[in-house]
Design an enzyme around this catalytic site. Structure first.
Site, mmCIF file in Angstrom:
data_model
loop_
_atom_site.group_PDB
_atom_site.id
_atom_site.type_symbol
_atom_site.label_atom_id
_atom_site.label_comp_id
_atom_site.label_asym_id
_atom_site.label_seq_id
_atom_site.Cartn_x
_atom_site.Cartn_y
_atom_site.Cartn_z
ATOM 1 N N HIS A 25 0.819 -1.575 -0.369
ATOM 2 C CA HIS A 25 -0.093 0.360 0.201
ATOM 3 C C HIS A 25 0.566 1.007 -0.814
ATOM 4 O O HIS A 25 1.917 1.462 0.602
ATOM 5 C CB HIS A 25 -1.062 -0.322 1.917
ATOM 6 N N GLU A 72 1.178 4.007 2.355
ATOM 7 C CA GLU A 72 1.304 4.391 2.879
ATOM 8 C C GLU A 72 2.543 3.437 3.312
ATOM 9 O O GLU A 72 3.665 4.156 3.833
ATOM 10 C CB GLU A 72 0.759 4.335 3.559
ATOM 11 N N CYS A 95 -5.914 1.869 5.785
ATOM 12 C CA CYS A 95 -6.645 0.331 6.087
ATOM 13 C C CYS A 95 -6.510 0.092 7.017
ATOM 14 O O CYS A 95 -5.051 0.772 8.457
ATOM 15 C CB CYS A 95 -6.329 -0.369 5.035
ATOM 16 N N CYS A 141 -2.191 -0.647 7.769
ATOM 17 C CA CYS A 141 -1.900 0.604 7.218
ATOM 18 C C CYS A 141 -1.457 1.675 9.160
ATOM 19 O O CYS A 141 -0.723 2.202 9.165
ATOM 20 C CB CYS A 141 -1.777 1.541 6.815
#
Lengths: 152, 152
Positions: free
Chosen positions: B53, B55, B83, B86
């Site tokens: 992801h 992040e 999410c 993260c």
């Protein structure tokens, strides 16, 4: 059960290797079709990366080995209850079964804390089995932190 | 506010680049001492890695850039509510302030779902600011998924 314990023994071996490298002793393996496709110990220190938990590394290596980011049908063995970050990553990877050793009331996100797999926003929950080689997993961690505290 | 919006604009640019690569359009930047030290768009598809992801990648790149796995004093800008995975990684990295664009009621772990920073097992919570460039962030995602659905 012998086979299952064999896989947790491999995760414990990864945890011991992590300790030898000065890393927090947690180890994990991913098993697909009855064989280990990826193994990892914690490498946060070596990689200078807070996300380099054993589970995250094992999942990434398994995806590379299998050639698919989704590990449907694969199982993950880890010596300690996964944290919130790893619990979510295990869900995203579609891991079928999660086997973990010692519980982690302070940092765990499976049977403690956020209990991620019980949340409505969790879209895939693995079957969870805990307590395998629990005392050996916990002893490794206790000895590691005790040794660090006793050093000058 | 101008500066803040400039950083979110950089995160949006990363999101647009991700879309151009066929990735889910989410982008992030890490800011330390008033400048961007790392930037990333979602790369789950390119890296064959469910943990890639924006992040996570931005945090890992920032740690490399700064030379410290802990990003104390650094801020993270991301186009969508992080999410659960993260949100926990942001906590582990000791990010000071989290700025996010659109809310994510289905997958978010900050103001929805597990609300990780409000849990007693969360040991560091960033200050959270939401709604920056919210509509642009959301539109990017909506257009991306609509386009995918419409393809034969």
């Amino acid at each position: 059960m012998v086979q299952t314990n064999g896989f947790m023994a491999a995760a414990l071996e990864e945890a011991r290797c992590a300790a030898a490298r000065g890393e927090v002793p947690i180890g994990a393996v991913v098993v697909a079709d009855g064989r280990i496709v990826a193994r990892a110990g914690n490498e946060t220190r070596a990689l200078n990366d807070v996300t380099a938990h054993a589970e995250i590394l094992a999942i990434r290596r398994a995806a590379t080995a299998i050639g698919d980011e989704r590990l449907a049908g694969a199982d993950l063995y880890v010596t300690l209850e996964p944290c919130t970050m790893c619990a979510a990553a295990i869900s995203f990877a579609r891991i079928r079964r999660l086997y973990y050793g010692a519980e982690d009331p302070k940092g765990g996100g499976v049977d403690h804390g956020v209990r991620f797999y019980a949340q409505p926003t969790c879209h895939h929950a693995p079957e969870v089995y805990s307590g395998l080689s629990e005392s050996e997993s916990a002893t490794l961690l206790r000895d590691f932190f005790q040794d660090r505290r006793e050093r000058p």
